[in-house]
Design a protein around this motif. Structure first.
Motif, short mmCIF file in Angstrom:
data_model
loop_
_atom_site.label_atom_id
_atom_site.label_comp_id
_atom_site.label_asym_id
_atom_site.label_seq_id
_atom_site.Cartn_x
_atom_site.Cartn_y
_atom_site.Cartn_z
N ILE A 299 43.35 44.08 39.63
CA ILE A 299 43.38 42.61 40.09
C ILE A 299 45.03 42.19 40.07
CG2 ILE A 299 43.15 40.28 40.10
CD1 ILE A 299 40.91 42.02 41.23
N ILE A 300 45.14 42.47 38.58
CA ILE A 300 46.62 41.90 38.27
C ILE A 300 47.70 43.15 38.88
CG2 ILE A 300 48.14 41.93 36.41
CD1 ILE A 300 45.59 41.05 34.76
N GLY B 150 51.97 42.16 45.47
CA GLY B 150 51.85 41.25 46.53
C GLY B 150 50.85 41.01 47.32
N LYS B 151 49.67 41.62 47.05
CA LYS B 151 48.61 41.56 47.63
C LYS B 151 47.81 40.15 47.50
CE LYS B 151 47.55 46.36 47.96
NZ LYS B 151 46.85 47.54 47.49
N VAL C 249 40.59 41.49 45.05
CA VAL C 249 41.66 41.45 46.08
C VAL C 249 40.96 41.11 47.20
CG1 VAL C 249 43.11 43.18 46.93
CG2 VAL C 249 42.55 43.26 44.38
N LYS C 250 41.83 40.27 48.04
CA LYS C 250 41.30 40.05 49.28
C LYS C 250 41.23 41.40 50.27
CE LYS C 250 41.83 36.85 53.41
NZ LYS C 250 42.83 36.07 53.93
N SER C 251 40.12 41.43 50.84
CA SER C 251 40.04 42.79 51.99
C SER C 251 41.08 42.71 52.90
CB SER C 251 38.32 42.96 52.21
OG SER C 251 38.38 41.99 52.98
N GLU C 252 41.78 43.75 53.16
CA GLU C 252 42.65 43.94 54.46
C GLU C 252 41.54 44.25 55.67
OE1 GLU C 252 46.10 43.49 54.32
OE2 GLU C 252 46.00 43.37 52.09
N PRO C 253 42.22 43.53 56.74
CA PRO C 253 41.29 43.86 57.87
C PRO C 253 41.47 45.41 58.34
CG PRO C 253 43.31 42.44 58.28
CD PRO C 253 43.30 42.54 56.99
N LYS C 254 40.43 45.65 58.76
CA LYS C 254 40.40 47.25 59.35
C LYS C 254 40.63 47.31 60.72
CE LYS C 254 37.08 48.59 55.88
NZ LYS C 254 36.87 48.85 54.86
#
Length: 189
Positions: free
Chosen positions: A12-13, A19-20, A51-56
């Motif tokens: 997480i850190i 920058g995520k 960590v917010k999931s990135e769109p696929k």
């Protein structure tokens, strides 16, 4: 915080440093995730972090889908190779793929793997949560069908004990309400 908890928070850190986007919510509550803007101190015992999931993304399925996405980006029709800093313009799109102005032609999958849209966006279509809706919808439909089957069997004289009938009715109702709640929470995101 012990060493095991520190190991869990390390990614997480690291992601925050890169920058995520990081999200948190109170432990033990099924509340919406909130964005972390800064990390003055982590309260591991009170909050969950992720960590917010990135769109696929997936390759375009056809020229129409590609065209509709390209209309959203400037400069129109330009793509950039992922590996090199080379830009090229799309000459034309057809059913199976794309041809660049330099004469090279390939399918949508190959372009998806090798290029980004010139403004940095992925060269593909954003995947939707539709599959989740479809799965939950099938479960709800199955539960409804099962409930109506029991009702019809009861109407034609098939004997159930009253207890079994009402228990099944309650389980179907609870299950359907749970599915509706999940769909509403997904829809808010």
């Amino acid at each position: 915080m012990n060493r095991s908890e520190a190991k869990e928070l390390l990614p997480i850190i690291q992601a925050f440093a890169e920058g995520k986007e990081i999200e948190f919510r109170s432990k033990g509550f099924d509340e919406e995730w909130k964005k972390v803007y800064e990390i003055p101190g982590l309260s591991y015992s009170s909050f969950d972090y992720r960590v917010k999931s990135e769109p696929k993304y997936r390759p375009f399925k056809d020229a129409d889908e590609c065209w509709q996405e390209m209309l959203k980006h400037e400069p129109f029709g330009w793509v950039k190779e992922k590996e090199r800093n080379v830009r090229t313009q799309i000459g034309f799109m057809h059913t199976k793929g794309i041809q660049g102005t330099s004469g090279g032609s390939s399918n949508y999958k190959a372009f998806f793997d090798c290029f980004r849209i010139a403004d940095g966006a992925p060269f593909g279509a954003k995947e939707k949560l539709q599959s989740m809706y479809e799965k939950l919808g099938k479960v709800a439909a199955t539960m409804t069908l099962s409930l109506w089957t029991v009702v019809l069997l009861r109407l034609i004289g098939f004997e159930f004990s009253k207890m079994i009938f009402w228990v099944f009715l309650a389980i179907s109702s609870i299950g359907t309400n749970w599915i509706v709640d999940r769909l509403n929470s997904i829809n808010k995101k």
